[in-house]
Design a protein around this motif. Sequence first.
Motif, short mmCIF file in Angstrom:
data_model
loop_
_atom_site.label_atom_id
_atom_site.label_comp_id
_atom_site.label_asym_id
_atom_site.label_seq_id
_atom_site.Cartn_x
_atom_site.Cartn_y
_atom_site.Cartn_z
N UNK A 54 2.93 6.81 -11.28
CA UNK A 54 3.75 6.05 -12.21
C UNK A 54 4.42 4.87 -11.50
N UNK A 55 4.81 5.08 -10.24
CA UNK A 55 5.39 3.98 -9.48
C UNK A 55 4.31 2.95 -9.18
N UNK A 56 4.66 1.68 -9.28
CA UNK A 56 3.68 0.60 -9.15
C UNK A 56 3.38 0.28 -7.68
N UNK A 57 2.11 0.19 -7.36
CA UNK A 57 1.69 -0.28 -6.05
C UNK A 57 0.34 -0.96 -6.20
N UNK A 58 -0.19 -1.52 -5.12
CA UNK A 58 -1.42 -2.31 -5.20
C UNK A 58 -2.61 -1.65 -4.51
N UNK A 59 -2.34 -0.88 -3.47
CA UNK A 59 -3.41 -0.26 -2.68
C UNK A 59 -3.06 1.20 -2.45
N UNK A 60 -4.02 2.10 -2.71
CA UNK A 60 -3.81 3.53 -2.52
C UNK A 60 -4.69 4.05 -1.40
N UNK A 61 -4.11 4.85 -0.51
CA UNK A 61 -4.86 5.60 0.49
C UNK A 61 -4.61 7.08 0.20
N UNK A 62 -5.65 7.80 -0.21
CA UNK A 62 -5.48 9.16 -0.72
C UNK A 62 -6.33 10.14 0.09
N UNK A 67 0.81 -1.21 0.00
CA UNK A 67 0.00 0.00 0.00
C UNK A 67 0.85 1.26 0.00
N UNK A 68 0.23 2.34 -0.51
CA UNK A 68 0.90 3.62 -0.63
C UNK A 68 -0.01 4.72 -0.07
N UNK A 69 0.34 5.31 1.09
CA UNK A 69 -0.46 6.41 1.61
C UNK A 69 -0.07 7.73 0.96
N UNK A 70 -1.04 8.44 0.42
CA UNK A 70 -0.78 9.72 -0.23
C UNK A 70 -1.39 10.80 0.65
N UNK A 71 -0.62 11.23 1.64
CA UNK A 71 -1.09 12.18 2.65
C UNK A 71 -0.11 13.34 2.70
N UNK A 72 -0.52 14.51 2.19
CA UNK A 72 0.35 15.68 2.11
C UNK A 72 1.73 15.30 1.52
#
Length: 248
Positions: free
Chosen positions: A166-174, A93-98
């Motif tokens: 562009x970078x590969x990941x499976x789960x996004x938290x935005x 997973x990739x958290x996209x927080x600020x």
Amino acid sequence: MEVTVKNLSLAYNLKSLDSSFLRKNLLKRIFSNKENIKNDQIWALKNINFNLNNGDRLGVIGPNGSGKSTLIKCISKIHEPAEGSEIMIKGKFLPIIEPWSLAETMDSVENNIMLIGLTYGFKKKYILEKLAAILKFSELEQKKDYQFSSLSSGMKLRLIFSIVFVLETEIFFIDEFLSTGDENFRNRGFKLLRDKTANSISIICSHERHTIKSFCNKILLLNNGEQLFFGDIEKGFEMYDKLLEKDK
């Protein structure tokens, strides 16, 4: 991939927030009728439950202060939830927080791509392989040697957006990330995100109805840290509108 949340709760200690008698009692007045305060604690989240599987895109909505950002931070393991909470994540997973806070303002665009990629846990070799694609998608190929601080706010957003998608990941938290930036670039970002998450999972917090309705297939409605609804998009917004009308 799967994300399962059971009985997710998070309490803040009032004394740690502010020792001021006035502040403490003000918070008590705000939350007393909502049963969100007990033993000098404020429940920022209380009893959140949902399950997501491949292809699910969850939109999290609610008034300001309802707990949307706190939820994302708990699931991303930035905040430690209360005892008894269960969070199960199967997949990278990739958290996209600020995300712009990760940038080194005095360093170059190219070096910031490397820095942010490494911060998110990607390998140097992999980031280098994706470097050209990130610069192309962000339309900053001619500015790769510029200082990050010299970019306009729109350029900075495009760069961060491009690194993330562009970078590969499976789960996004935005968290409130897709509602900013110019419309043309945002639409390209949405298309890329849809392509990347067709067999993946996303959780998006946003005040933008269009964002949620055009992208998500499930909705979670929060109010004062409590879960009011999880399920169908239209029904969720119907309940949200009733909540807003009631609070007028």
